[in-house]
Design a protein around this motif. Structure first.
Motif, short mmCIF file in Angstrom:
data_model
loop_
_atom_site.label_atom_id
_atom_site.label_comp_id
_atom_site.label_asym_id
_atom_site.label_seq_id
_atom_site.Cartn_x
_atom_site.Cartn_y
_atom_site.Cartn_z
N UNK A 1 -17.13 -48.04 26.14
CA UNK A 1 -17.45 -46.61 26.24
C UNK A 1 -17.89 -46.25 27.66
N UNK A 2 -18.72 -47.11 28.24
CA UNK A 2 -19.19 -46.86 29.60
C UNK A 2 -18.01 -46.89 30.58
N UNK B 1 -23.00 -40.15 22.40
CA UNK B 1 -21.68 -40.44 21.83
C UNK B 1 -21.62 -41.87 21.31
N UNK B 2 -21.48 -42.00 20.00
CA UNK B 2 -21.40 -43.32 19.38
C UNK B 2 -19.96 -43.80 19.28
N UNK C 1 -15.74 -43.57 20.22
CA UNK C 1 -14.83 -43.25 21.31
C UNK C 1 -14.19 -41.87 21.12
N UNK C 2 -13.94 -41.51 19.87
CA UNK C 2 -13.29 -40.21 19.65
C UNK C 2 -14.18 -39.06 20.14
N UNK C 3 -15.51 -39.22 20.02
CA UNK C 3 -16.42 -38.19 20.51
C UNK C 3 -16.40 -38.12 22.03
N UNK C 4 -16.39 -39.29 22.65
CA UNK C 4 -16.37 -39.36 24.11
C UNK C 4 -15.08 -38.73 24.65
N UNK C 5 -13.97 -39.09 24.04
CA UNK C 5 -12.68 -38.57 24.50
C UNK C 5 -12.62 -37.05 24.34
N UNK C 6 -13.12 -36.59 23.23
CA UNK C 6 -13.13 -35.14 22.97
C UNK C 6 -14.00 -34.42 24.01
N UNK C 7 -15.18 -34.96 24.26
CA UNK C 7 -16.09 -34.29 25.20
C UNK C 7 -15.56 -34.33 26.63
#
Ligand code: SF4
Ligand code: SF4
Length: 458
Positions: free
Chosen positions: A86-87, A318-319, A321-327
């Motif tokens: 994620x990082x 963000x827990x 990856x889908x949240x990170x990608x969306x943001x």
């Protein structure tokens, strides 16, 4: 019940971005704020700190790193490989600001964040951490020990953003503030540390009593203490509505405006109100999806925060990856909301606050409960059911029958039986820890009564 909310996962499928997430393991660090390398995205929107340095508008909240399932004692180990991925993805896509604290994730967040960031050049990221003495004795000795431990855990020799953590709470917020930072000389020590370059920016995060907020700004106005940044809770629900509805509570609009007029950069926490604004009910969601069918519901909340120019950084815990990608997608680049869109969100907010939701943001500050109650999980389940329209007082209807069954089944799936509301003994030990000022024991009692009623009406 019909659920036509677009989820973040649905959004990713639609936009075809999920594939990008799968490639992160091979990514390399560019170490440049705002650089978005792939996925057809533009550059991430940048803001400035008070030194004129670029900061990516999306900040990483490190209180919800992915974990393995808890052991028999409820202890969770962090999935370091997932954190690293994620990082890597975040830095590769321009994220620069990583926000942690000694108390996050049962005290394990700082070390996990440090391990992941250590794999990148120091100049490619900035770290925010905090003096988390809101629980326990805030002696000078303990405070300094916590401060020095952060350097070790994070494996750094300077901290970019250091915060007095969660001020404004407690039974006597002003006395608590003075006890934690003034009377023991800790704030003066931190100011010296800033002069010495060990801290680059000094600020505070705020939850609670407006008198504390105003007092801290008065110190800045008088030049006694200069704040480089301030972290507040802000989202389109809290903008005009104080989030706990207590008398001394203050809404985000007031806080933002007070900071903006002084030119103090604002860091935003809880842009999604503990995740609730990613899953608003169908009626609200339809209004947003009609306008932006390809965008997630969460993206509106992030755009709301970013639309305010005094906002330096919007944190998201963000827990997945889908949240990170969306943001990342939402902010690469930010498309500010126009007046009409802001008005839609304000209309939704005014309706939303009529629902008796519990304003829990899942921060975990109240945990562990000595009697094993999973406080945030109990509240999250209740809110989710309420949000999705499960709760219906017409006990004769078909909808009620289905809703009742769904509530009880999902309760047992989401919260272990021995950690549910009916096991709360009302000891009250959790109350002073809650930055949202939730009357936890009475809410537990209310949920217990409600659940029992559903069980009896079967
Ligand atoms: S009041 Fe209930 S939830 Fe809070 S600490 Fe006591 S038993 Fe746990
Ligand atoms: S009840 Fe309060 S302290 Fe506990 S997780 Fe929710 S917001 Fe945080």
């Amino acid at each position: 019940m019909k659920d036509n909310n677009i989820t973040r996962r649905d959004f990713l499928k639609t936009a075809g971005i999920a594939a990008a997430a799968a490639t992160v393991a091979a990514c390399t660090s560019k170490g440049k704020a705002g650089s978005s390398q792939t996925d057809g995205l533009g550059e991430m929107t940048l803001r400035k700190n008070n030194k004129g340095e670029d900061i990516a508008i999306l900040g990483y909240g490190c209180m919800r790193w992915p974990t393995f399932p808890p052991d028999e004692n409820g202890q969770k180990e962090i999935d370091q490989e997932a954190v690293n991925a994620m990082v890597d993805y975040a830095i590769e896509h321009g994220v620069t600001y990583f926000d942690t604290a000694p108390i996050y994730l049962q005290g394990k967040s700082e070390a996990a964040t440090g391990l992941a960031l250590k794999r990148h050049p120091r100049e490619s990221f900035t770290i925010a951490t905090k003096l988390s003495t809101q629980r326990g004795e805030p002696t000078r000795e303990r405070s300094l020990k916590m401060y020095y431990a952060s350097f070790e855990n994070l494996q750094v020799d300077y901290i970019d953003y250091y915060l007095l953590h969660s001020i404004g709470g407690g039974d006597d917020p002003m006395a608590k503030l003075k006890e934690r930072f003034f009377d023991n000389g800790v704030l003066d020590f931190l100011v010296e540390e800033r002069k010495a370059g060990h801290i680059r920016n000094l600020g505070w995060s705020f939850h609670g009593d407006v008198r504390v907020f105003d007092y801290m700004l008065s110190l800045h106005d008088q030049g006694k203490y200069i704040w480089d940044f301030v972290q507040i809770q802000m989202n389109y629900i809290d903008w005009k509505n104080a989030h706990t509805r207590d008398e001394e509570e203050v809404n985000a609009e007031y806080m933002y405006n007070e900071l903006a007029k002084r030119g103090i950069p604002v860091v935003i926490m809880e842009p999604l109100l503990g995740g609730a604004l990613a899953h608003i009910n169908d009626h609200f969601a339809e209004q947003l999806l009609t306008r932006e069918p390809q965008k997630s519901i969460a993206s509106w909340a992030f755009r709301f925060c970013g639309t305010h120019p005094g906002v330096m950084c919007v944190l998201s815990g963000m827990t997945y990856m889908e949240n990170l990608v969306d943001n990342v997608s939402t902010y690469s680049p930010l498309k500010p909301l126009n007046e009409e869109e802001l008005a839609i969100l304000e209309d939704i907010a005014q309706e939303y606050v009529k629902y008796p939701l519990i304003p829990c943001t899942a921060c975990q500050y109240c945990m562990p409960c000595p009697y094993g109650i999973n406080i945030p999980a109990v509240f999250a389940h209740y809110n989710k059911c309420l949000n999705e329209g499960f709760i219906n007082e017409d006990t004769q209807s078909e909808q009620y029958r289905k809703a009742r069954r769904a509530y009880l089944i999902s309760l047992d799936r989401n919260v272990e039986t021995i950690r549910q509301a009916n096991h709360c003994i009302g000891c009250g030990q959790c109350i002073s820890s809650c930055p949202q000022h939730i009357a936890i024991p009475s809410q537990m009692r209310r949920i217990d009564i409600y659940t029992e009623k559903l069980k009896r009406n079967g």
